[in-house]
Design an enzyme around this catalytic site. Structure first.
Site, PDB file in Angstrom:
ATOM      1  N   ALA A  59     -10.461  71.404  48.027  1.00  0.00           N
ATOM      2  CA  ALA A  59     -11.753  71.463  47.974  1.00  0.00           C
ATOM      3  C   ALA A  59     -11.983  71.259  49.521  1.00  0.00           C
ATOM      4  O   ALA A  59     -13.205  72.020  50.182  1.00  0.00           O
ATOM      5  CB  ALA A  59     -12.688  69.684  48.023  1.00  0.00           C
ATOM      6  N   TYR A  69      -7.297  68.101  48.029  1.00  0.00           N
ATOM      7  CA  TYR A  69      -6.521  69.381  48.968  1.00  0.00           C
ATOM      8  C   TYR A  69      -7.157  70.763  48.306  1.00  0.00           C
ATOM      9  O   TYR A  69      -7.737  71.176  49.896  1.00  0.00           O
ATOM     10  CB  TYR A  69      -5.017  69.507  48.650  1.00  0.00           C
ATOM     11  CG  TYR A  69      -4.843  70.154  48.829  1.00  0.00           C
ATOM     12  CD1 TYR A  69      -3.922  70.241  50.502  1.00  0.00           C
ATOM     13  CD2 TYR A  69      -4.949  72.132  48.646  1.00  0.00           C
ATOM     14  CE1 TYR A  69      -3.197  70.816  51.268  1.00  0.00           C
ATOM     15  CE2 TYR A  69      -3.298  72.713  49.243  1.00  0.00           C
ATOM     16  CZ  TYR A  69      -2.982  72.149  50.355  1.00  0.00           C
ATOM     17  OH  TYR A  69      -2.882  73.829  51.083  1.00  0.00           O
ATOM     18  N   SER A 108       5.561  71.443  64.830  1.00  0.00           N
ATOM     19  CA  SER A 108       7.409  70.785  64.760  1.00  0.00           C
ATOM     20  C   SER A 108       8.088  71.595  63.628  1.00  0.00           C
ATOM     21  O   SER A 108       8.924  71.869  63.779  1.00  0.00           O
ATOM     22  CB  SER A 108       7.120  69.430  64.989  1.00  0.00           C
ATOM     23  OG  SER A 108       7.028  69.006  63.938  1.00  0.00           O
ATOM     24  N   ARG A 109       7.498  72.216  62.677  1.00  0.00           N
ATOM     25  CA  ARG A 109       8.701  71.924  61.110  1.00  0.00           C
ATOM     26  C   ARG A 109       7.652  73.097  60.150  1.00  0.00           C
ATOM     27  O   ARG A 109       6.122  72.862  60.998  1.00  0.00           O
ATOM     28  CB  ARG A 109       8.660  70.939  60.560  1.00  0.00           C
ATOM     29  CG  ARG A 109       7.735  70.697  60.250  1.00  0.00           C
ATOM     30  CD  ARG A 109       7.939  69.101  59.360  1.00  0.00           C
ATOM     31  NE  ARG A 109       8.878  68.743  58.859  1.00  0.00           N
ATOM     32  CZ  ARG A 109       8.596  68.743  57.218  1.00  0.00           C
ATOM     33  NH1 ARG A 109       6.974  68.398  57.163  1.00  0.00           N
ATOM     34  NH2 ARG A 109       9.098  68.931  56.332  1.00  0.00           N
ATOM     35  N   VAL A 140      -3.001  63.775  64.748  1.00  0.00           N
ATOM     36  CA  VAL A 140      -4.562  64.867  65.181  1.00  0.00           C
ATOM     37  C   VAL A 140      -5.291  64.240  64.678  1.00  0.00           C
ATOM     38  O   VAL A 140      -7.125  64.692  65.066  1.00  0.00           O
ATOM     39  CB  VAL A 140      -4.363  66.011  64.412  1.00  0.00           C
ATOM     40  CG1 VAL A 140      -2.976  66.613  65.116  1.00  0.00           C
ATOM     41  CG2 VAL A 140      -4.372  66.229  62.603  1.00  0.00           C
ATOM     42  N   SER A 165      -5.561  76.953  52.797  1.00  0.00           N
ATOM     43  CA  SER A 165      -5.245  77.922  51.054  1.00  0.00           C
ATOM     44  C   SER A 165      -5.333  78.252  50.351  1.00  0.00           C
ATOM     45  O   SER A 165      -6.437  78.421  50.292  1.00  0.00           O
ATOM     46  CB  SER A 165      -4.096  76.041  50.950  1.00  0.00           C
ATOM     47  OG  SER A 165      -3.761  76.224  49.417  1.00  0.00           O
ATOM     48  N   ASN A 209      -2.793  73.270  61.934  1.00  0.00           N
ATOM     49  CA  ASN A 209      -2.596  73.975  60.996  1.00  0.00           C
ATOM     50  C   ASN A 209      -2.149  72.215  60.394  1.00  0.00           C
ATOM     51  O   ASN A 209      -1.773  72.505  59.122  1.00  0.00           O
ATOM     52  CB  ASN A 209      -1.144  73.792  61.581  1.00  0.00           C
ATOM     53  CG  ASN A 209       0.513  73.715  60.424  1.00  0.00           C
ATOM     54  OD1 ASN A 209      -0.450  74.576  59.201  1.00  0.00           O
ATOM     55  ND2 ASN A 209       0.792  73.105  60.636  1.00  0.00           N
ATOM     56  N   GLY A 263       0.396  70.559  64.764  1.00  0.00           N
ATOM     57  CA  GLY A 263       1.621  70.032  63.617  1.00  0.00           C
ATOM     58  C   GLY A 263       2.827  71.621  64.185  1.00  0.00           C
ATOM     59  O   GLY A 263       3.248  71.776  62.926  1.00  0.00           O
TER      60      GLY A 263
END
Length: 250
Positions: free
Chosen positions: A154, A152, A16-17, A65, A139, A91, A14
């Site tokens: 959890a 998210y 690319s941005r 992925v 996070s 990522n 991940g």
């Protein structure tokens, strides 16, 4: 600061941005060869062109992925093309926000199982290179209650726990495993950029909760990743470091 990453081989899924690109660029700036993947050809092309300006080998390939076979093929192919693997950075996120089957499945498939599967492939390659580092992106939602996004939070908490387990398991292979827990990071087209435009009240409330009075930048997470992937962090493993400008403190 020279982190001694010249000639090291790094994979950032991940990449690319956003935060992924910020990490890929930090490694490239330090002289590492970097392989990134993503799902959009145009963003991969732009990222590869930008990263190549740092003068190292840059590989950019499409990969979902969430597809186990595709992820394995990407990691093995990238490592072969670079001549080995020293650092693996996991990522991508499925951003499972809704408390329903779809929200939970997105988080489990991308945030958790893609990370687990990447380790199954990457660990033997890093060990073959004499050891190195794995870095997982969690996070601050995984460190506290996540009322707006239960799945998210959890799955990001699970990433933090798994980091500790892997750190113990892989120490004998000379592989360090650490985790970064970003706070609110803003970049073009990202979650907080969209929120600023479409939900200014939420954006302002979040901004007001950050003691430094601004959103974080992707390059700030990138610099931390480069440090953790380098020998400068040789005695750091099993740790989760929040990159949030003090957001959790308020």
């Amino acid at each position: 600061m020279d982190l001694g990453l010249q000639g090291r081989n790094v994979i950032v899924t991940g990449g690319s941005r956003g935060i992924g690109f910020g990490m890929a660029e930090a490694f490239a700036r330090e002289g590492a060869n970097v392989a990134i993947c993503g799902r959009t050809a145009s963003s991969l092309d732009q990222a590869q062109e930008s990263l190549s300006a740092h003068g190292t080998q840059i590989i950019a390939l499409p990969c979902d992925v969430g597809d186990p076979a595709a992820l394995k093929a990407f990691i093995e192919g990238a490592a072969e093309a670079m001549g080995g693997l020293n650092v693996m950075v996991n990522n991508p996120s499925g951003f499972g926000r809704t408390d329903d089957e779809e929200g939970w499945q997105a988080g489990l498939d991308i945030d958790l199982m893609a990370l687990v599967r990447s380790g199954w492939t990457a660990v033997p390659l890093i060990e073959k290179s004499g050891g190195g580092s794995m870095i997982h992106i969690s996070s601050i939602s995984g460190l506290m209650a996540s009322g707006r996004t239960p799945p998210y939070g959890a799955v990001k908490a699970a990433v933090i726990q798994y980091t500790k387990t892997q750190a113990v398991e892989l120490a004998s292979k000379n592989i360090r495993v650490n985790c970064i827990a970003p706070g609110s990071i803003e970049f073009p087209g990202g979650v907080w950029d969209v929120t600023r435009q479409n939900n200014p009240a939420l954006y302002k409330g979040t901004l007001d909760s950050i003691p430094h009075g601004r959103m974080g930048r992707a390059d700030e997470v990138g610099k931390l990743a480069a440090f953790l992937g380098s020998d400068a962090a040789s005695w750091v493993t099993g740790q989760t470091i929040a990159a949030d400008g003090g957001q959790m403190l308020s």
